[in-house]
Design a protein around this motif. Structure first.
Motif, PDB file in Angstrom:
ATOM      1  N   LEU A   1      29.438 113.529 118.750  1.00 29.88           N
ATOM      2  CA  LEU A   1      30.109 114.657 119.370  1.00 29.88           C
ATOM      3  C   LEU A   1      29.488 115.923 118.792  1.00 29.88           C
ATOM      4  O   LEU A   1      29.647 116.218 117.617  1.00 29.88           O
TER       5      LEU A   1
ATOM      6  N   ILE B   1      32.649 122.184 127.459  1.00 30.78           N
ATOM      7  CA  ILE B   1      31.928 121.142 128.167  1.00 30.78           C
ATOM      8  C   ILE B   1      32.685 120.867 129.457  1.00 30.78           C
ATOM      9  O   ILE B   1      33.837 120.474 129.426  1.00 30.78           O
TER      10      ILE B   1
ATOM     11  N   ASN C   1      31.723 112.222 130.820  1.00 34.01           N
ATOM     12  CA  ASN C   1      32.067 111.221 129.815  1.00 34.01           C
ATOM     13  C   ASN C   1      33.444 111.507 129.246  1.00 34.01           C
ATOM     14  O   ASN C   1      33.925 112.630 129.280  1.00 34.01           O
ATOM     15  N   GLN C   2      34.064 110.454 128.768  1.00 34.04           N
ATOM     16  CA  GLN C   2      35.375 110.539 128.140  1.00 34.04           C
ATOM     17  C   GLN C   2      35.388 109.511 127.025  1.00 34.04           C
ATOM     18  O   GLN C   2      34.640 108.547 127.064  1.00 34.04           O
TER      19      GLN C   2
ATOM     20  N   LYS D   1      42.464 117.153 126.151  1.00 33.02           N
ATOM     21  CA  LYS D   1      41.167 117.765 125.866  1.00 33.02           C
ATOM     22  C   LYS D   1      41.276 118.381 124.482  1.00 33.02           C
ATOM     23  O   LYS D   1      42.204 119.145 124.198  1.00 33.02           O
TER      24      LYS D   1
ATOM     25  N   TYR E   1      36.012 117.994 124.446  1.00 30.51           N
ATOM     26  CA  TYR E   1      35.910 116.568 124.762  1.00 30.51           C
ATOM     27  C   TYR E   1      37.244 116.057 125.298  1.00 30.51           C
ATOM     28  O   TYR E   1      38.315 116.396 124.797  1.00 30.51           O
TER      29      TYR E   1
ATOM     30  N   TRP F   1      39.794 112.981 125.923  1.00 33.00           N
ATOM     31  CA  TRP F   1      40.193 111.691 125.351  1.00 33.00           C
ATOM     32  C   TRP F   1      41.248 111.069 126.252  1.00 33.00           C
ATOM     33  O   TRP F   1      42.274 111.689 126.536  1.00 33.00           O
TER      34      TRP F   1
END
Length: 151
Positions: free
Chosen positions: A17, A82, A87-88, A130, A135, A137
């Protein structure tokens, strides 16, 4: 004459990350607080920052979570936000709501409602948060393997 390819065996997959330089330490602390990640190691920046720079002395940190490892990497080229990168990261838990609540109290933002059934991850319950670093999740109840057949 065809050259024979060597057999390659991977020993781990470690997502990285990427986080902007001044936020790397904050990100490590967030993942510890929000998800209970344990820090397995850390690499310091070389050379260490001067007092005037006021930057944390971290290049990357390896974290362990639910039997897996991931790396928080200090990267000045990382985007601030982002969006739409496709992607997750998915965490499984028996208590989706409690996990989301813990992540939110650490600084994450809820994205949508917790869903169940066909719209959720493999028919279970799933919610999204987030993190402060952009990112997403997924927080899911344990999957029922989506009808996958063992290889």
């Amino acid at each position: 004459m065809a050259q024979q390819q060597a057999q390659v065996k991977f020993t781990a997959v470690k997502p990285q990350l990427m986080v902007k330089t001044p936020k790397a330490v904050d990100a490590v602390n967030f993942y510890k607080s929000a998800f209970g990640a344990a820090e397995a190691g850390r690499s310091a920046c070389c050379p260490p920052p001067t007092a005037e720079q006021n930057l944390p002395n971290i290049l990357c940190a390896q974290l362990e979570l639910a039997g897996c490892s991931f790396v928080v990497y200090n990267d000045d080229s990382a985007p601030e936000k982002i969006e739409g990168i496709g992607n997750q990261l998915c965490l499984e838990t028996d208590d989706v709501e409690a996990a989301i609540s813990k992540a939110v109290s650490a600084g994450a933002v809820v994205e949508g409602e917790v869903t169940e059934g066909g719209g959720a991850c493999c028919g279970g319950r799933v919610g999204k948060v987030k993190d402060p670093y952009g990112y997403v999740w997924l927080i899911c109840s344990p999957s029922n393997k989506c009808g996958l057949v063992e290889a």
